[in-house]
Structure formats: C-alpha cells, structure tokens
Design a protein around this motif. Structure first.
Motif, PDB file in Angstrom:
ATOM      1  N   PRO A   1      45.853  19.182 -45.835  1.00 18.37           N
ATOM      2  CA  PRO A   1      47.095  19.218 -46.612  1.00 18.37           C
ATOM      3  C   PRO A   1      48.110  20.129 -45.929  1.00 18.37           C
ATOM      4  O   PRO A   1      47.754  21.021 -45.147  1.00 18.37           O
ATOM      5  CB  PRO A   1      46.645  19.789 -47.960  1.00 18.37           C
ATOM      6  CG  PRO A   1      45.394  20.551 -47.662  1.00 18.37           C
ATOM      7  CD  PRO A   1      44.733  19.826 -46.542  1.00 18.37           C
ATOM      8  N   PRO A   2      49.399  19.925 -46.197  1.00 16.96           N
ATOM      9  CA  PRO A   2      50.443  20.710 -45.506  1.00 16.96           C
ATOM     10  C   PRO A   2      50.269  22.221 -45.655  1.00 16.96           C
ATOM     11  O   PRO A   2      50.497  22.971 -44.700  1.00 16.96           O
ATOM     12  CB  PRO A   2      51.738  20.225 -46.163  1.00 16.96           C
ATOM     13  CG  PRO A   2      51.419  18.848 -46.654  1.00 16.96           C
ATOM     14  CD  PRO A   2      49.981  18.892 -47.058  1.00 16.96           C
ATOM     15  N   ARG A   3      49.874  22.683 -46.856  1.00 13.52           N
ATOM     16  CA  ARG A   3      49.745  24.128 -47.057  1.00 13.52           C
ATOM     17  C   ARG A   3      48.633  24.712 -46.189  1.00 13.52           C
ATOM     18  O   ARG A   3      48.767  25.824 -45.666  1.00 13.52           O
ATOM     19  CB  ARG A   3      49.481  24.425 -48.542  1.00 13.52           C
ATOM     20  CG  ARG A   3      49.485  25.900 -48.890  1.00 13.52           C
ATOM     21  CD  ARG A   3      50.760  26.561 -48.457  1.00 13.52           C
ATOM     22  NE  ARG A   3      50.732  28.008 -48.623  1.00 13.52           N
ATOM     23  CZ  ARG A   3      51.419  28.854 -47.877  1.00 13.52           C
ATOM     24  NH1 ARG A   3      52.199  28.397 -46.910  1.00 13.52           N
ATOM     25  NH2 ARG A   3      51.350  30.152 -48.088  1.00 13.52           N
ATOM     26  N   LEU A   4      47.546  23.979 -46.006  1.00 17.63           N
ATOM     27  CA  LEU A   4      46.460  24.463 -45.149  1.00 17.63           C
ATOM     28  C   LEU A   4      46.926  24.540 -43.700  1.00 17.63           C
ATOM     29  O   LEU A   4      46.614  25.506 -42.988  1.00 17.63           O
ATOM     30  CB  LEU A   4      45.251  23.540 -45.273  1.00 17.63           C
ATOM     31  CG  LEU A   4      44.085  23.827 -44.330  1.00 17.63           C
ATOM     32  CD1 LEU A   4      43.553  25.240 -44.535  1.00 17.63           C
ATOM     33  CD2 LEU A   4      42.967  22.812 -44.515  1.00 17.63           C
ATOM     34  N   VAL A   5      47.661  23.544 -43.260  1.00 16.34           N
ATOM     35  CA  VAL A   5      48.186  23.569 -41.888  1.00 16.34           C
ATOM     36  C   VAL A   5      49.085  24.789 -41.694  1.00 16.34           C
ATOM     37  O   VAL A   5      49.014  25.475 -40.668  1.00 16.34           O
ATOM     38  CB  VAL A   5      48.939  22.265 -41.583  1.00 16.34           C
ATOM     39  CG1 VAL A   5      49.591  22.331 -40.202  1.00 16.34           C
ATOM     40  CG2 VAL A   5      48.001  21.066 -41.659  1.00 16.34           C
ATOM     41  N   GLU A   6      49.923  25.075 -42.690  1.00 12.99           N
ATOM     42  CA  GLU A   6      50.801  26.247 -42.600  1.00 12.99           C
ATOM     43  C   GLU A   6      49.996  27.532 -42.474  1.00 12.99           C
ATOM     44  O   GLU A   6      50.314  28.413 -41.660  1.00 12.99           O
ATOM     45  CB  GLU A   6      51.712  26.319 -43.833  1.00 12.99           C
ATOM     46  CG  GLU A   6      52.763  25.227 -43.899  1.00 12.99           C
ATOM     47  CD  GLU A   6      53.821  25.370 -42.821  1.00 12.99           C
ATOM     48  OE1 GLU A   6      53.990  26.492 -42.296  1.00 12.99           O
ATOM     49  OE2 GLU A   6      54.471  24.361 -42.499  1.00 12.99           O
ATOM     50  N   ARG A   7      48.944  27.668 -43.280  1.00 12.30           N
ATOM     51  CA  ARG A   7      48.139  28.889 -43.238  1.00 12.30           C
ATOM     52  C   ARG A   7      47.438  29.039 -41.885  1.00 12.30           C
ATOM     53  O   ARG A   7      47.351  30.143 -41.341  1.00 12.30           O
ATOM     54  CB  ARG A   7      47.092  28.856 -44.357  1.00 12.30           C
ATOM     55  CG  ARG A   7      47.640  28.996 -45.755  1.00 12.30           C
ATOM     56  CD  ARG A   7      48.424  30.279 -45.939  1.00 12.30           C
ATOM     57  NE  ARG A   7      47.658  31.453 -45.527  1.00 12.30           N
ATOM     58  CZ  ARG A   7      48.156  32.668 -45.410  1.00 12.30           C
ATOM     59  NH1 ARG A   7      49.438  32.875 -45.641  1.00 12.30           N
ATOM     60  NH2 ARG A   7      47.395  33.680 -45.061  1.00 12.30           N
ATOM     61  N   LEU A   8      46.935  27.952 -41.345  1.00 10.42           N
ATOM     62  CA  LEU A   8      46.258  28.025 -40.046  1.00 10.42           C
ATOM     63  C   LEU A   8      47.244  28.390 -38.938  1.00 10.42           C
ATOM     64  O   LEU A   8      46.917  29.178 -38.036  1.00 10.42           O
ATOM     65  CB  LEU A   8      45.582  26.701 -39.736  1.00 10.42           C
ATOM     66  CG  LEU A   8      44.375  26.332 -40.616  1.00 10.42           C
ATOM     67  CD1 LEU A   8      43.870  24.936 -40.288  1.00 10.42           C
ATOM     68  CD2 LEU A   8      43.248  27.346 -40.431  1.00 10.42           C
ATOM     69  N   VAL A   9      48.446  27.841 -39.007  1.00 14.64           N
ATOM     70  CA  VAL A   9      49.461  28.174 -38.008  1.00 14.64           C
ATOM     71  C   VAL A   9      49.839  29.645 -38.117  1.00 14.64           C
ATOM     72  O   VAL A   9      49.944  30.350 -37.102  1.00 14.64           O
ATOM     73  CB  VAL A   9      50.701  27.272 -38.189  1.00 14.64           C
ATOM     74  CG1 VAL A   9      51.866  27.784 -37.337  1.00 14.64           C
ATOM     75  CG2 VAL A   9      50.364  25.833 -37.811  1.00 14.64           C
TER      76      VAL A   9
ATOM     77  N   LEU B   1      47.303  17.724 -36.283  1.00 16.44           N
ATOM     78  CA  LEU B   1      46.455  18.293 -35.238  1.00 16.44           C
ATOM     79  C   LEU B   1      47.280  18.719 -34.030  1.00 16.44           C
ATOM     80  O   LEU B   1      47.016  19.756 -33.408  1.00 16.44           O
ATOM     81  CB  LEU B   1      45.388  17.283 -34.827  1.00 16.44           C
ATOM     82  CG  LEU B   1      44.393  16.859 -35.914  1.00 16.44           C
ATOM     83  CD1 LEU B   1      43.379  15.875 -35.356  1.00 16.44           C
ATOM     84  CD2 LEU B   1      43.676  18.068 -36.501  1.00 16.44           C
ATOM     85  N   LEU B   2      48.273  17.919 -33.686  1.00 13.04           N
ATOM     86  CA  LEU B   2      49.127  18.282 -32.552  1.00 13.04           C
ATOM     87  C   LEU B   2      49.908  19.553 -32.847  1.00 13.04           C
ATOM     88  O   LEU B   2      50.101  20.395 -31.966  1.00 13.04           O
ATOM     89  CB  LEU B   2      50.075  17.127 -32.239  1.00 13.04           C
ATOM     90  CG  LEU B   2      49.406  15.815 -31.798  1.00 13.04           C
ATOM     91  CD1 LEU B   2      50.449  14.740 -31.576  1.00 13.04           C
ATOM     92  CD2 LEU B   2      48.593  16.044 -30.528  1.00 13.04           C
ATOM     93  N   ARG B   3      50.351  19.697 -34.093  1.00 10.49           N
ATOM     94  CA  ARG B   3      51.081  20.912 -34.450  1.00 10.49           C
ATOM     95  C   ARG B   3      50.177  22.134 -34.370  1.00 10.49           C
ATOM     96  O   ARG B   3      50.597  23.204 -33.910  1.00 10.49           O
ATOM     97  CB  ARG B   3      51.650  20.767 -35.860  1.00 10.49           C
ATOM     98  CG  ARG B   3      52.484  21.965 -36.266  1.00 10.49           C
ATOM     99  CD  ARG B   3      52.901  21.921 -37.702  1.00 10.49           C
ATOM    100  NE  ARG B   3      53.614  23.145 -38.065  1.00 10.49           N
ATOM    101  CZ  ARG B   3      53.892  23.498 -39.305  1.00 10.49           C
ATOM    102  NH1 ARG B   3      53.538  22.719 -40.309  1.00 10.49           N
ATOM    103  NH2 ARG B   3      54.522  24.630 -39.553  1.00 10.49           N
ATOM    104  N   LEU B   4      48.933  21.985 -34.833  1.00  4.62           N
ATOM    105  CA  LEU B   4      47.996  23.102 -34.777  1.00  4.62           C
ATOM    106  C   LEU B   4      47.700  23.492 -33.337  1.00  4.62           C
ATOM    107  O   LEU B   4      47.640  24.675 -33.001  1.00  4.62           O
ATOM    108  CB  LEU B   4      46.704  22.727 -35.510  1.00  4.62           C
ATOM    109  CG  LEU B   4      46.802  22.622 -37.033  1.00  4.62           C
ATOM    110  CD1 LEU B   4      45.533  22.020 -37.613  1.00  4.62           C
ATOM    111  CD2 LEU B   4      47.053  23.990 -37.655  1.00  4.62           C
ATOM    112  N   GLN B   5      47.519  22.509 -32.482  1.00  7.57           N
ATOM    113  CA  GLN B   5      47.267  22.822 -31.073  1.00  7.57           C
ATOM    114  C   GLN B   5      48.455  23.537 -30.433  1.00  7.57           C
ATOM    115  O   GLN B   5      48.274  24.455 -29.636  1.00  7.57           O
ATOM    116  CB  GLN B   5      46.955  21.542 -30.312  1.00  7.57           C
ATOM    117  CG  GLN B   5      45.513  21.077 -30.465  1.00  7.57           C
ATOM    118  CD  GLN B   5      45.186  19.961 -29.507  1.00  7.57           C
ATOM    119  OE1 GLN B   5      45.901  18.972 -29.450  1.00  7.57           O
ATOM    120  NE2 GLN B   5      44.118  20.110 -28.766  1.00  7.57           N
TER     121      GLN B   5
END
Length: 395
Positions: free
Chosen positions: A324-332, A362-366
């Motif tokens: 979910p978007p919020r999880l991606v934000e926290r990981l970033v 995934l690309l954003r996280l990388q």
C-alpha cells in the motif's frame, strides 16, 4: 446402544409376538436370545469401560512441511483391557476429524501424509468401546492434550541479496555501527554543568523548572525481520512462501553471528529476539511454524512506532505480499534515514496464474536505496534471496 443393538431388541420383540400369535415354540429361543445378547453386550462394554489414559507418541526431531508423520497412540488403564472393538476419534487442527481403529491392547499407529507448515492441536479425543458384535457402544473422552508443530523448509544462504545494497541512496558507503544506543531511563532536576541538550522539555514545562534526561546505554538488535501476516494479500500458498523467506533471512543473519528480532505483524503482534542459534532460535522457529494469516495493524503503523524493536534495530528486512502507498512511504523514509532497508515482495498474483506486471512501487523503493527481491510461484528461494537486488526486482 448402537443401531444394530436397537434393531436386535425390536427383532426379538417382534419374533416373540409372532411365536405367541402362531404358537410356534421353535421361535421362542430366538426371541429370547436376541435381548439376552444385547444384555450381555451391555455388560461386556460396562466392564471394559474403565478409566482410560491416552498416550500419544510423536517422532523426535524436526518435522518439515511436506513430511509424512507417524503418530502412535495407546489406550492405557490400571488394569488389563478387555477384548473389545476400540476406536479413537480426534480432531487434528486444520486436518479435521480422524478415526483410527485400535488393535489388541488398544494400540495403533497412523500416518499423516504430506503435512503443511503449521500447528496441529489434538483436540476432542474420544475412545469408543464396542462389543465384538457391535450391539452396544460406550464413549469415553480421555484427557490427552498435545500439539504437532510442522516447521517451514528454510534454505541456507551464504550471501543475501541485500548485501549488495549496503550503500545509501546517493551511492556513499555506509559505515558499520555498533548494535547499541541510548534509551531514556528517567528525568531529574538540572544541575550546574549539565548540557542543555539533555533538557527534557515536556517535564520542564510541566514542573516549571529545568529537568534533564538520564540516559542509559542499551543493546540494540542489528536486524529486524518483519513478516507481514495480512490475510487480504494471501493467495493460495503465498503466505507459506513468505514464512520460508522470513525464516531463511533470519537464519542467515543468525549464522553470521548477528543479533536479530523476528516480528510477525498479526493480531497478536508476536516477536522473538534471537541472540544465538543455540538458545533463541528454537523459539523463533516455533513462531514461524505457528504463524497464520490474521488481521493486525497496518504494517506502516508498526514501522512508525518509535518504541517498537523494529524502530530500534539498525537494519530492517520486510517480507510482505502487499505494497500500500503508506507502507512504501515508510520504507522510503527509513531508507533515506538509515540506508539499511531490504524488502522481499511475494507476488500474490503469480499464485492465481495472472501474468507478470511491472510494479512502479518496487522501482521507487530501489531508487531510494531499498534492496528488493521478488518471489513468485515456483521461484527458487535460494536463488532469489541470494541474488543481486536489482535483478530480483525486475525478474
């Protein structure tokens, strides 16, 4: 009494009436013999119905998913068991009810074939006693609690995909930090010479005088491995793949002598610290074996909790099937702050036979410096978790 016993009584009464109505003396022995047989069956089962103890023997050693497990059962009593038809009924976790015919002496064994990972509790055990002709039945629930743990099949990893990602998002080499930090122990009044950096402003405002923080040095876990148990993202056996991945990552860190903590983000938010393979590893393995998909707090909220062992750890490894978007934000945010974040994404659509689709998350996280590995149905776990992060993310 069984249906056969009731039928014998009805047949005996009917035969007696027929013998009386037609004056057939030859039918009287049959008419009287049937209820006598039922009476003898009742006496037999009453004598056999002694206080019983159910003894269950499980194989020693670890039971891994996919293994066949042989279970031995024995009904024991203070006195010798009378010859009878002994049957054992019991519920075995998600396998449901199982019925086993016991041999002479109340002993038998049965095989549970191809067990999946999980905790199988033996519940509702009932010993059923019948006479040799099946006319009378007595049921007795012997007390025999117990559980069978089937562990996930883990892979041994000499290298991790995240080891290639030990650089920050701007390419600089990250320095190793010792696994310790300072925690707030208490507050006290300000003394001359105390640094203003130690002022605890909330206590100062509340008491209207300067208060400073007393800090204590405390060890920190080097790695936090977080297993997301969100049931909404589970498709087929995708959660079992998540468990294998989390366990394999944890095992690799422990084999390299690193302090770690396993966190299962479910309804109970269970966690287990692992300091060495000799002492704490077994408890972590038990937690992995019993883990089931269940609704818990959002994983992003768990990562945002500053008091959790996840926030205190120096490195973070997340295993999930949902982004979910919020999880991606926290990981970033975590990656930009510490640079030591890795993600294992188990693609749930692959377990439904859906074609592969690119995931911009995934690309954003990388791009933020997160080491990413993607697992799909049929993938080799050792190859994916031991490969390079960029290749895994685009696989």
């Amino acid at each position: 009494m069984t249906a056969r016993g009731r039928l014998a009584l009805v047949l005996g009464a009917t035969t007696y009436l027929a013998a009386w109505a037609f004056g057939s003396k030859i039918l009287y022995p049959v008419a009287l013999g049937l209820p006598v047989a039922v009476l003898l069956a009742w006496l037999w089962t009453a004598l056999a119905n002694r206080p019983l103890e159910l003894r269950r023997t499980l194989p020693t050693g670890e039971r891994l998913e996919g293994d066949d497990v042989v279970v031995e059962v024995q009904l024991a009593s203070e006195r010798r068991l009378l010859p009878a038809r002994w049957t054992l009924r019991e519920r075995i976790g998600k396998l449901g009810e199982l019925e086993t015919m016991l041999g002479s002496g109340g002993h038998s064994r049965y095989m549970l074939r191809g067990l999946g990972r999980g905790r199988y509790e033996f519940e509702g055990s009932v010993a059923v006693i019948e006479d040799p002709f099946g006319l009378e039945r007595v049921e007795q629930p012997p007390e025999s609690p117990g559980a069978l743990l089937v562990y996930p099949r883990l892979v041994h990893l000499d290298h991790l995909f995240s080891e290639g990602g030990t650089r920050s998002h701007d390419g600089r080499r990250l320095l190793l930090r010792r696994p310790s930090g300072f925690d707030l122990h208490s507050v006290r009044e300000y003394e001359h010479g105390d640094s203003l950096r130690k002022v605890h402003w909330r206590s100062t405002a509340r008491r209207a005088q300067l208060m400073v923080k007393e800090l204590e040095d405390s060890p920190r876990d080097e790695v936090a491995v977080v297993l997301d148990a969100d049931p909404d993202a589970v498709v087929g056996e995708s959660f079992d793949v998540q468990v294998r991945a989390a366990g394999s990552l944890l095992l690799s860190h422990i084999r390299h002598g690193r302090r770690a903590v396993l966190v299962v983000n479910g309804a109970r938010a269970e966690q287990q610290g692992v300091r060495s393979a000799e002492h704490d590893w077994r408890q972590a393995l038990d937690l992995l074996a019993a883990a089931e998909p269940e609704q818990g707090p959002p994983l992003a909220a768990v990562l945002a909790d500053e008091s959790s062992p996840v926030a205190r750890s120096l490195e973070l490894a997340v295993v999930t099937a949902s982004l979910p978007p919020r999880l991606v934000e926290r990981l970033v945010e975590r990656a930009l702050a510490s640079g030591s974040v890795s993600l294992v994404y188990v693609d749930p659509t692959s377990f439904a036979g859906a074609p592969r689709k690119p995931l911009p998350e995934l690309l954003r996280l990388q791009a933020a410096g997160v080491a990413v590995a993607v697992l799909r149905e049929g993938d080799d776990l050792a190859e994916r978790l031991g490969g390079a992060a960029p290749e895994a993310a685009h696989a």
